[in-house]
Design a protein around this motif. Structure first.
Motif, short mmCIF file in Angstrom:
data_model
loop_
_atom_site.label_atom_id
_atom_site.label_comp_id
_atom_site.label_asym_id
_atom_site.label_seq_id
_atom_site.Cartn_x
_atom_site.Cartn_y
_atom_site.Cartn_z
N SER A 73 0.95 -1.08 -0.05
CA SER A 73 0.09 0.06 0.08
C SER A 73 0.77 1.35 -0.18
O SER A 73 0.69 2.14 -0.66
N THR A 74 2.07 1.27 0.79
CA THR A 74 2.59 2.56 0.96
C THR A 74 3.98 2.27 0.96
O THR A 74 4.95 3.26 1.09
N GLU A 75 4.44 1.10 1.13
CA GLU A 75 6.25 0.83 0.94
C GLU A 75 6.73 0.35 -0.07
O GLU A 75 6.22 -0.32 -0.92
N GLY A 76 7.98 0.93 -0.15
CA GLY A 76 8.93 0.34 -1.45
C GLY A 76 9.32 -0.93 -1.20
O GLY A 76 9.20 -1.72 -0.18
N PRO A 105 5.25 1.68 -4.34
CA PRO A 105 3.79 0.71 -4.62
C PRO A 105 3.37 1.21 -5.97
O PRO A 105 3.35 2.26 -6.57
N GLY A 106 2.94 0.04 -6.66
CA GLY A 106 2.18 0.14 -7.95
C GLY A 106 3.10 0.13 -9.18
O GLY A 106 2.82 -0.53 -10.05
N TYR A 127 15.34 -4.16 2.03
CA TYR A 127 14.83 -2.76 2.48
C TYR A 127 14.30 -2.89 3.93
O TYR A 127 13.48 -3.49 3.69
N THR B 74 10.59 2.92 4.93
CA THR B 74 10.10 2.19 3.85
C THR B 74 9.24 2.90 3.16
O THR B 74 8.74 2.47 1.98
N GLU B 75 8.41 3.91 3.60
CA GLU B 75 7.11 4.11 3.30
C GLU B 75 7.32 5.56 2.75
O GLU B 75 7.76 6.44 3.30
N GLY B 76 6.12 5.79 1.82
CA GLY B 76 5.90 7.06 1.23
C GLY B 76 5.01 7.92 2.13
O GLY B 76 4.51 7.25 3.18
N SER B 104 8.92 9.58 -1.44
CA SER B 104 9.72 8.44 -1.06
C SER B 104 10.68 8.64 -0.03
O SER B 104 10.90 9.91 0.61
N TYR B 127 -2.34 8.87 2.52
CA TYR B 127 -1.95 7.80 1.85
C TYR B 127 -2.19 6.59 2.79
O TYR B 127 -1.83 6.68 3.91
N GLY B 128 -2.64 5.65 2.22
CA GLY B 128 -2.70 4.30 3.06
C GLY B 128 -3.61 4.71 4.26
O GLY B 128 -4.71 5.53 4.18
N GLN B 130 -2.49 6.46 6.96
CA GLN B 130 -1.57 7.37 7.89
C GLN B 130 -2.08 8.36 8.63
O GLN B 130 -1.54 8.76 9.77
N HIS B 167 -0.83 -0.85 9.42
CA HIS B 167 -0.52 -1.84 8.68
C HIS B 167 -1.48 -3.25 8.68
O HIS B 167 -1.92 -3.57 7.61
N GLU B 170 -5.01 -2.11 7.57
CA GLU B 170 -4.89 -2.08 6.22
C GLU B 170 -5.25 -3.34 5.56
O GLU B 170 -6.04 -3.56 4.70
N VAL B 392 -1.68 4.36 -10.46
CA VAL B 392 -0.12 4.65 -9.77
C VAL B 392 0.03 6.12 -10.34
O VAL B 392 0.68 6.91 -9.64
#
Lengths: 572, 572
Positions: A73-76, A105-106, A127, B74-76, B104, B127-128, B130, B167, B170, B392
């Motif tokens: 959902s939100t993580e690389g 994501p995506g 990561y 690791t999250e946006g 990012s 986002y997600g 958050q 997390h 979700e 995306v």
């Protein structure tokens, strides 16, 4: 007691096609899923809904193309292909911040590389703490000229498992003061363990846990190794643990070690093997001539005071009935702090015949002191007083495009002379940094890893160091402080094993040698995920003149200053 | 009993400088932190180590520049400035996937926008989940011509809190079958609540909980509102709940409602106010002439069967001693399912004098049916049979550069005629989609939100809908199915309130009107985070001809096909 249902591992038929480079094309999606890895529900990172991820079966010379789509959902996310040298494709190595930007994501990233070398490998997230979250799987590269003879094989992917989420663990480790995550709740074999019960509770060794009973399709039911008598089986064992050093034994059976990290070793026979995070082994197991029943396979913790029940599965002879249970208790894991035993196992490992010995001399030498440190109250690990802080822009991109030169600095090549490795350290000068060492192509580099005392008390931990992009020769292990000009004379230059991961033992040193024959940027780090997260790593840039000519796919560099540069190309 | 320590909210001095556009420049870093929001430790998203995030105090006309650095592992991340219309700066709206790519880890995004309109606003992650993780704070925009007269003010930012990580929540919501997250464990006032105790346990209303005792600097100790007698206080109240519809009351005091979503309303006096997620209110509270003690302020759940203790804080008259406790129990929250009461509150809200009435007629009309659906076994919400799946590439970028035309589709403008809103739905044709409606500039659009029965049983939920980039007039509420050509006649076109968030009540409809005077792409969605995550939203693109000329900062479009396009500019 309900009947125990045993799950069969498919015995891979060892038939290998010719070595023509066929493409193996895989479409993978990474997501979180609810699973019951140790009979308690948790959240795992799954690939195509599978945990552990799908096993890749390839033949040396194959091209592997993986379209990795991030469905988080939100993580690389990234995936590192552990043991694959990525010759000519450093951007496919899958180390976030080193060889590529994390895949957002995506987005879909294309891993396209050649598996040049046969062996038992695996892959895993690289990561944050995504490896610990369950992002891993086996990768078997077969040889058209397999020199081992065996009748069947099993993959045993070993991992450790926590009930706390990796996000909370990561926060804990990076908090001030640091909160230690503790020992794992469970050990997993192929993603399966038992937290709240024991398969061996009917022996006194069960540790007071209740006897496990499994329902059909239980995700935590062990995969049983079904064997025939009088056969030879290859167990391909890999450890992708977050923290634990492990020991594996098969009750009533010897193990002949024949491969380590994808390289044949001179065969030797043992009762059990130690395996550190990042290592792989193949062992041959000869089944008894009598078709006898069931035997426990045990995996236990070594190197740290254990607080985790052994993982167990069963070696199941063909005519054992479902209701039979092993008649002997599981093997006892050797004492956790018997380091003499640990080292003597490591020292039994030599290259198999036919391997070229290492160059006799080195052109460069690093002596890397491993210390635990405090920086502004945060607990860190440092190498020669630099705690690794991976930058936003991947090293590979920064070097290719000549960016961020001010931040890409080298730590010292040696540590200060008067450092006392036996005492808790005083390191007022420890800093965060990018830990980059640069080497020209075609030279011979020696690295001596030097262990030391931790911050408090008298203690030194095992660190399994893993090098990306290379195998290296393990030239030797020593006690205490490495003596330059003296200890080199003890190196084994005749038949040292080739590996990509090697243990650094408490208060000792480990020496390794490699040739800079693979232009690229290669991570070299402790494979214990929390240690790496706290800075225990360095980066080797090799053949910079060739990196400058590389046609790195833009999709590897969609972050940091490379992104800005690439976006501005059209505007200049 | 240990002494209760009361925490003071700083009373903001209401002095406003002239309306010259000064820049407010902020450097913000987003990280996870361990905190004790409800006297139980949890993980929150913090800004510059603060939870809730810092309050922004601005004056209408100010330019606000926020350098938002993502310090997550690791999250946006993004931040939406809720209530700010972003005229001319749609890329600063902070809706991930709609107006920008998520930022990012390690990157900094510049939010640069003008706060053109005074009012009580807030900001939050978009986002997600958050927002639910605690990424929120107040944003107060003052007017140089404030028409309200008051002696002091307090901010009350209301939220709900779960002990399970966002997390895991979700994942639960997106699992098959869906797992509902349940009611919140706690309600928070300015990030502070009490899960395992009650401040009112000494009354029978304490619900069997023990009496709270707080230590100095307890993160869950309530912020007390310290007041003088015979004064007027402005309470600026915002709800950023993930799920809960709330009701706020001050024991022994009336509340005069004067502002809603940043617009003055015709003042009216009530005992308590309902507030839905995404709404803000200002109420004036007149203190008693006698300097009397302490009074509870209560915040409780409405609209869903509550399973969460009221949040409490204290109105504390100046001469009350620390050891005094309120002599009257907290106000009782009105019955959760007294929807007549809920609607009658909403229907009391009219624009204050001086507001221009809406245009008499509309140029376009959408009738948006809200349904709960199953798609391949996954529980979703859909609007006119399209469950929103945010692409995306942000809509704003796709439209600006003419990309992804095949996937940017419009759902129907009305729902099928024979849909029975009173029965559990049968929706075999529900699909995932991008839910994009496109409007030319300068037209008047009516949107009728139509509620319906959920999937199982006889039930219909409250949905607070929030429109980005606009205020809209709330023209009216109705019961049952909207009758086109008939119900329009009941619209209030004289003094409907201007808002950016409005409740859709069970089995009813809500009508709103806005003018497409803000070229950009604007999210319109249920402000309940799980509902949005399950598809309950649409997107309005407005003035496409002007979007095509926009100079969108590249840093907003570093993902998906806009990233590829921007990177390839130099190669063509």
């Amino acid at each position: 007691m309900a009947a125990i249902v045993w799950w069969l591992i498919t015995v891979v038929v060892v038939v290998v096609h010719s070595a023509s480079a066929r493409p193996i094309v895989l479409n993978w999606e990474v997501k979180y899923k609810f699973r019951w890895p140790d009979c308690k529900e948790g959240v795992v990172m799954a690939i195509n809904d599978q945990f552990p991820g799908p096993t890749i079966n390839a033949v040396s010379g194959d091209t592997v193309i993986i379209y990795l789509t991030n469905k988080l959902s939100t993580e690389g996310v990234v995936i590192h292909w552990h043991g694959i040298r990525q010759n000519g494709t450093p951007w496919a190595d899958g180390a976030a911040g080193v060889t590529q930007c994390a895949i957002s994501p995506g987005e879909t990233y294309t891993y396209n590389f050649t598996v040049d070398k046969p062996g038992t490998h695996f892959y895993h997230g690289h990561y944050g703490m995504q490896r610990s979250a369950g992002l891993y799987g086996m990768m078997i590269v077969r040889s058209p000229e397999e020199r081992l003879r065996y009748d069947g094989e099993f993959n045993l992917l070993l991992s450790d498992w926590w009930h706390q989420s990796v996000h909370a663990q990561e926060l804990a480790l990076s908090s001030k003061p640091m909160r230690w995550i503790g020992e794992p709740q469970s050990l997993l074999i192929n993603g399966r363990g038992q937290f709240n019960c024991s398969q061996a509770a009917y022996f006194s060794e069960g540790g007071g846990l209740r006897q496990c009973t499994f329902k059909e399709n239980d995700e935590c039911a062990p995969e049983t190794l079904r064997v025939e008598p009088n056969k030879v089986y290859r167990l391909r064992i890999a450890s992708t643990t977050n923290l634990a050093s492990l020991n594996l034994a098969v009750e009533g059976h010897k193990l002949e070690v024949v491969e380590a990290d994808g390289n044949y070793v001179a065969p030797f026979t043992v009762d059990d093997i130690d395996i550190y995070s990042g290592e792989t082994y193949s062992v041959l197991l000869r089944t008894h001539s009598f078709s006898s029943k069931k035997h426990f396979i045990s995996v236990g913790v070594r190197g740290r005071k254990p607080n985790t029940t052994q993982a167990l599965t069963i070696l199941n002879y063909a005519d054992a009935s479902d209701s039979d249970r092993p008649t002997n208790p599981p093997p006892v894991t050797p004492r956790w702090d018997d380091y003499y035993r640990s080292k003597s196992f490591s020292k039994k490992i030599f290259a198999a015949e036919g391997y070229t010995p290492p160059p006799k001399k080195s052109d460069d030498q690093l002596i890397l002191l491993n210390t635990q440190n405090l920086i502004d109250g945060y607990t860190k690990w440092a190498i020669n007083n630099v705690s690794l802080s991976v930058p936003v822009t991947p090293y590979l991109g920064s070097i290719r495009y000549g960016l961020n030169k001010h931040e890409l600095k080298s730590p010292a090549k040696r540590f200060v002379k008067d450092y006392d490795i036996l005492k808790p350290p005083v390191n007022p000068n420890t800093v965060k940094g990018t830990g980059l060492y640069t080497f020209p192509s075609g030279i011979v580099v020696d690295v001596i890893l030097q262990n030391a005392n931790v911050l408090k008390g008298k203690n030194s931990e095992i660190h399994p160091w893993h090098l990306h992009g290379h195998d290296f020769w393990v030239l030797g292990y020593g006690e205490g402080r490495f003596r330059p000009g003296v200890d080199e004379k003890t190196y084994n230059l005749r038949n040292p094993p080739l590996r990509n991961t090697v243990a650094l033992y408490p208060f000792g040193w480990t020496a390794l040698r490699f040739v800079t024959d693979n232009p690229g940027v290669w991570f070299f780090h402790c494979h214990i995920e929390p240690h790496l997260g706290m800075g225990m790593g360095v980066v080797f840039a090799e053949g910079v003149d060739q990196i400058l000519k590389m046609d790195i796919p833009d999709e590897a560099l969609t972050c940091g200053s490379t992104m800005k540069l690439l976006m501005n190309r059209g505007r200049r």
